[in-house]
Enzyme design. Structure first.
Site, PDB file in Angstrom:
ATOM      1  N   LEU A 154       0.828  -1.205   0.000  1.00  0.00           N
ATOM      2  CA  LEU A 154       0.000   0.000   0.000  1.00  0.00           C
ATOM      3  C   LEU A 154       0.860   1.251   0.000  1.00  0.00           C
ATOM      4  CD1 LEU A 154      -2.970  -0.903   2.366  1.00  0.00           C
ATOM      5  CD2 LEU A 154      -2.674  -1.291  -0.087  1.00  0.00           C
ATOM      6  N   VAL A 201       4.983  -4.297  11.054  1.00  0.00           N
ATOM      7  CA  VAL A 201       4.697  -5.663  10.617  1.00  0.00           C
ATOM      8  C   VAL A 201       3.229  -5.727  10.205  1.00  0.00           C
ATOM      9  CG1 VAL A 201       4.532  -8.054  11.367  1.00  0.00           C
ATOM     10  CG2 VAL A 201       6.472  -6.651  12.087  1.00  0.00           C
ATOM     11  N   SER A 202       2.948  -6.296   9.030  1.00  0.00           N
ATOM     12  CA  SER A 202       1.580  -6.277   8.511  1.00  0.00           C
ATOM     13  C   SER A 202       0.953  -7.659   8.396  1.00  0.00           C
ATOM     14  CB  SER A 202       1.562  -5.606   7.130  1.00  0.00           C
ATOM     15  OG  SER A 202       2.375  -6.324   6.219  1.00  0.00           O
ATOM     16  N   HIS A 243      -8.136  -7.116  11.399  1.00  0.00           N
ATOM     17  CA  HIS A 243      -7.763  -8.183  12.328  1.00  0.00           C
ATOM     18  C   HIS A 243      -7.823  -7.726  13.783  1.00  0.00           C
ATOM     19  CE1 HIS A 243      -6.919 -10.856   9.062  1.00  0.00           C
ATOM     20  NE2 HIS A 243      -6.202  -9.923   8.490  1.00  0.00           N
ATOM     21  N   TYR A 303      -0.766  -9.953  15.703  1.00  0.00           N
ATOM     22  CA  TYR A 303      -0.821  -8.779  14.834  1.00  0.00           C
ATOM     23  C   TYR A 303      -2.044  -7.922  15.162  1.00  0.00           C
ATOM     24  CZ  TYR A 303      -1.811  -6.061  10.622  1.00  0.00           C
ATOM     25  OH  TYR A 303      -2.117  -5.036   9.747  1.00  0.00           O
ATOM     26  N   LYS A 351      -2.412  -4.025  16.836  1.00  0.00           N
ATOM     27  CA  LYS A 351      -3.181  -2.918  16.272  1.00  0.00           C
ATOM     28  C   LYS A 351      -4.208  -2.394  17.275  1.00  0.00           C
ATOM     29  CE  LYS A 351      -1.155  -2.515  12.330  1.00  0.00           C
ATOM     30  NZ  LYS A 351      -0.412  -1.269  11.993  1.00  0.00           N
TER      31      LYS A 351
END
Length: 275
Positions: free
Chosen positions: A23, A82-83, A121, A144, A148
């Site tokens: 992105l 980190v995605s 997520h 993950y 977030k």
């Protein structure tokens, strides 16, 4: 890319973190026309700086480097970190320590608006049979998503104490087209990503607002009406891709947790060996 700019408003300097990611690479070209200088950061190679670009690689866990990174910027589009689901240590360093460093650097440098790339997520353990709004409490589907959720709390703290406005954008699945039946609900086109980013950067009053990063899909798990004040109006939909996606994936295992829950495969990814 959109043929016409979303807004005539222009910034002096914008910061895009995670600029070497999927992105980030897409927004790199799209954001340049909205600012005099686009500052780009990542720990991965960024290539050569084009006209109007500044390259400032910075590891997010390095507080001094991040503080320097935010000097002189009007706003931040924070995609860095980190995605995917990973072992704890890299998530801790980039997504937890890194997010704290970013917001503290914003406070110290007087930066007042941040697009924070959160994730679907964060709420991945809601079921695909549910429709949730922007006020839905976090139900992360892994480390993950947990990181977030932490980032969203950091953003709320820095808004309440220091007035730093943030959009907590729970990004769905932003690709050129949906890849599977799950993405018929979670997909966001690149053009809608641009529309959403500029809505966040230019809305008069942002506050600290959750918004789901999705297009105007017919299949919906997320209700964005609680963030209507941002002014994001998606123009694209996953529906034109439905026939091809369903032909490729005609049957689903309804006992699979990845089919039951909104987080898809993330609900059963890991745990990882941190040794």
């Amino acid at each position: 890319m959109l043929t016409e700019p979303v807004t005539p408003l222009r910034f002096n300097r914008l910061l895009l973190t995670g600029a070497a990611g999927g992105l980030g690479r897409e927004l790199r070209s799209r954001l340049k026309r909205y600012c005099d200088v686009l500052r780009l950061s990542d720990v991965a190679p960024l290539g050569e700086a084009a006209e109007g670009e500044e390259l400032m690689p910075a590891p997010l866990q390095d507080a001094a480097a991040v503080r320097a990174l935010l000097e002189g910027v009007d706003a931040v589009v924070h995609l860095g970190g980190v995605s995917t689901e990973q072992p704890w240590q890299p998530i801790l360093e980039a997504n937890i320590i890194g997010t704290y460093n970013l917001y503290e650097a914003a406070r110290l440098n007087g930066v007042k608006r941040i697009f924070f790339a959160s994730s679907n997520h964060t709420t991945g353990f809601y079921k695909q049979s549910e429709v949730i709004g922007v006020d839905a409490p976090a139900r992360p589907d892994g480390l993950y998503g947990l990181s977030k959720a932490f980032g969203e709390d950091v953003a709320q703290l820095y808004f309440d104490r220091y007035g730093i406005e943030s959009a907590l954008v729970r990004i769905g699945s932003s690709f050129p087209e949906p890849r599977d039946r799950r993405m018929l609900a979670t997909w966001m086109s690149y053009d809608d990503l641009e529309r959403l980013t500029l809505a966040v950067l230019t809305t008069p009053v942002l506050g600290c607002s959750v918004i789901y990063g999705i297009s105007d899909n017919k299949t919906r798990w997320y209700d964005n009406s609680g963030a209507a004040h941002i002014g994001y109006r998606p123009q694209d939909s996953s529906e034109p891709f439905r026939a091809a996606v369903e032909a490729k994936q005609p049957k689903l295992d309804l006992s699979d947790p990845a089919v039951i829950h909104q987080g898809g495969a993330f609900v059963r990814t890991g745990p990882f060996d941190n040794a």
